[in-house]
Design a protein around this motif. Structure first.
Motif, mmCIF file in Angstrom:
data_model
loop_
_atom_site.group_PDB
_atom_site.id
_atom_site.type_symbol
_atom_site.label_atom_id
_atom_site.label_comp_id
_atom_site.label_asym_id
_atom_site.label_seq_id
_atom_site.Cartn_x
_atom_site.Cartn_y
_atom_site.Cartn_z
ATOM 1 N N UNK A 86 36.311 39.369 36.121
ATOM 2 C CA UNK A 86 37.753 39.621 36.049
ATOM 3 C C UNK A 86 38.510 38.321 35.797
ATOM 4 N N UNK A 87 38.167 37.252 36.505
ATOM 5 C CA UNK A 87 38.886 35.986 36.304
ATOM 6 C C UNK A 87 38.638 35.435 34.898
ATOM 7 N N UNK A 88 37.434 35.635 34.379
ATOM 8 C CA UNK A 88 37.133 35.200 33.009
ATOM 9 C C UNK A 88 37.993 35.970 32.017
ATOM 10 N N UNK A 89 38.105 37.283 32.208
ATOM 11 C CA UNK A 89 38.916 38.093 31.307
ATOM 12 C C UNK A 89 40.381 37.677 31.354
ATOM 13 N N UNK A 90 40.888 37.402 32.558
ATOM 14 C CA UNK A 90 42.279 36.954 32.704
ATOM 15 C C UNK A 90 42.473 35.622 31.976
ATOM 16 N N UNK A 91 41.523 34.715 32.146
ATOM 17 C CA UNK A 91 41.591 33.407 31.485
ATOM 18 C C UNK A 91 41.570 33.582 29.956
ATOM 19 N N UNK A 92 40.694 34.462 29.467
ATOM 20 C CA UNK A 92 40.599 34.703 28.026
ATOM 21 C C UNK A 92 41.875 35.322 27.455
ATOM 22 N N UNK A 93 42.641 36.030 28.283
ATOM 23 C CA UNK A 93 43.927 36.576 27.861
ATOM 24 C C UNK A 93 45.017 35.505 27.834
ATOM 25 N N UNK A 94 44.681 34.307 28.338
ATOM 26 C CA UNK A 94 45.640 33.206 28.347
ATOM 27 C C UNK A 94 46.699 33.333 29.426
ATOM 28 N N UNK A 95 46.390 34.082 30.487
ATOM 29 C CA UNK A 95 47.347 34.308 31.565
ATOM 30 C C UNK A 95 47.081 33.328 32.702
ATOM 31 N N UNK A 96 48.056 32.517 33.013
ATOM 32 C CA UNK A 96 47.913 31.506 34.061
ATOM 33 C C UNK A 96 47.955 32.177 35.433
ATOM 34 N N UNK A 97 46.866 32.054 36.169
ATOM 35 C CA UNK A 97 46.754 32.737 37.456
ATOM 36 C C UNK A 97 46.006 31.863 38.449
ATOM 37 N N UNK A 98 46.482 31.830 39.671
ATOM 38 C CA UNK A 98 45.800 31.147 40.766
ATOM 39 C C UNK A 98 45.088 32.216 41.585
ATOM 40 N N UNK A 99 43.842 31.937 41.978
ATOM 41 C CA UNK A 99 43.056 32.892 42.755
ATOM 42 C C UNK A 99 42.772 32.311 44.137
ATOM 43 N N UNK A 100 43.095 33.090 45.174
ATOM 44 C CA UNK A 100 42.838 32.711 46.559
ATOM 45 C C UNK A 100 42.042 33.829 47.208
ATOM 46 N N UNK A 101 41.393 33.521 48.319
ATOM 47 C CA UNK A 101 40.706 34.576 49.066
ATOM 48 C C UNK A 101 41.192 34.519 50.504
#
Length: 131
Positions: A86-101
């Motif tokens: 999922x994070x790879x797909x978001x990155x490939x869409x060029x969407x800047x996102x921070x991921x926390x757990x």
């Protein structure tokens, strides 16, 4: 207070590790968070980011004492292969996102405070690098 120091160490380590991999992490002026519930990892996360979410909160790991080794251990969390996809797909869409757990959650144990913050940090760091 050991718990406050532990929390500071965990957040600091998140930024240090992210900086080492991607460069400096800068939170946006306005945080629009998407919280994945339980083991959710699906297109809903990607849709939320497409709709403007810029921080994804994954649910949830536990920090506890391993009864067999008496060392700090990390357990639980989402399907990490799915999170990577999922994070790879978001990155490939060029969407800047921070991921926390998140740590803990409903019906989950509170992190133990009988270990030093350094011990807990090393367990978390190992989990973060291996997982």
């Amino acid at each position: 207070n050991n718990m406050k120091l532990l929390i500071k160490c965990l957040f600091l380590s998140l930024f240090v590790l992210t900086y080492a991999v991607r460069g400096p992490v800068v939170f946006p002026d306005k945080v629009i968070g998407a919280y994945a519930s339980w083991s959710e990892c699906d297109d809903k996360i990607i849709d939320a980011v497409k709709q403007g979410a810029n921080v994804v909160y994954w649910f949830a790991i536990n920090i506890l004492n391993d009864v067999n080794t008496d060392k700090t251990a990390i357990s639980g969390g989402p399907d990490y292969d799915c999170v990577a996809k999922v994070t790879k797909e978001i990155r490939e869409l060029g969407l800047s996102t921070i991921h926390l757990i998140s740590v803990g959650g409903w019906d989950a144990p509170h992190p133990s405070t009988d270990k030093t913050p350094e011990e807990v940090f090393h367990a978390w760091q190992y989990w973060n690098e291996v997982t």
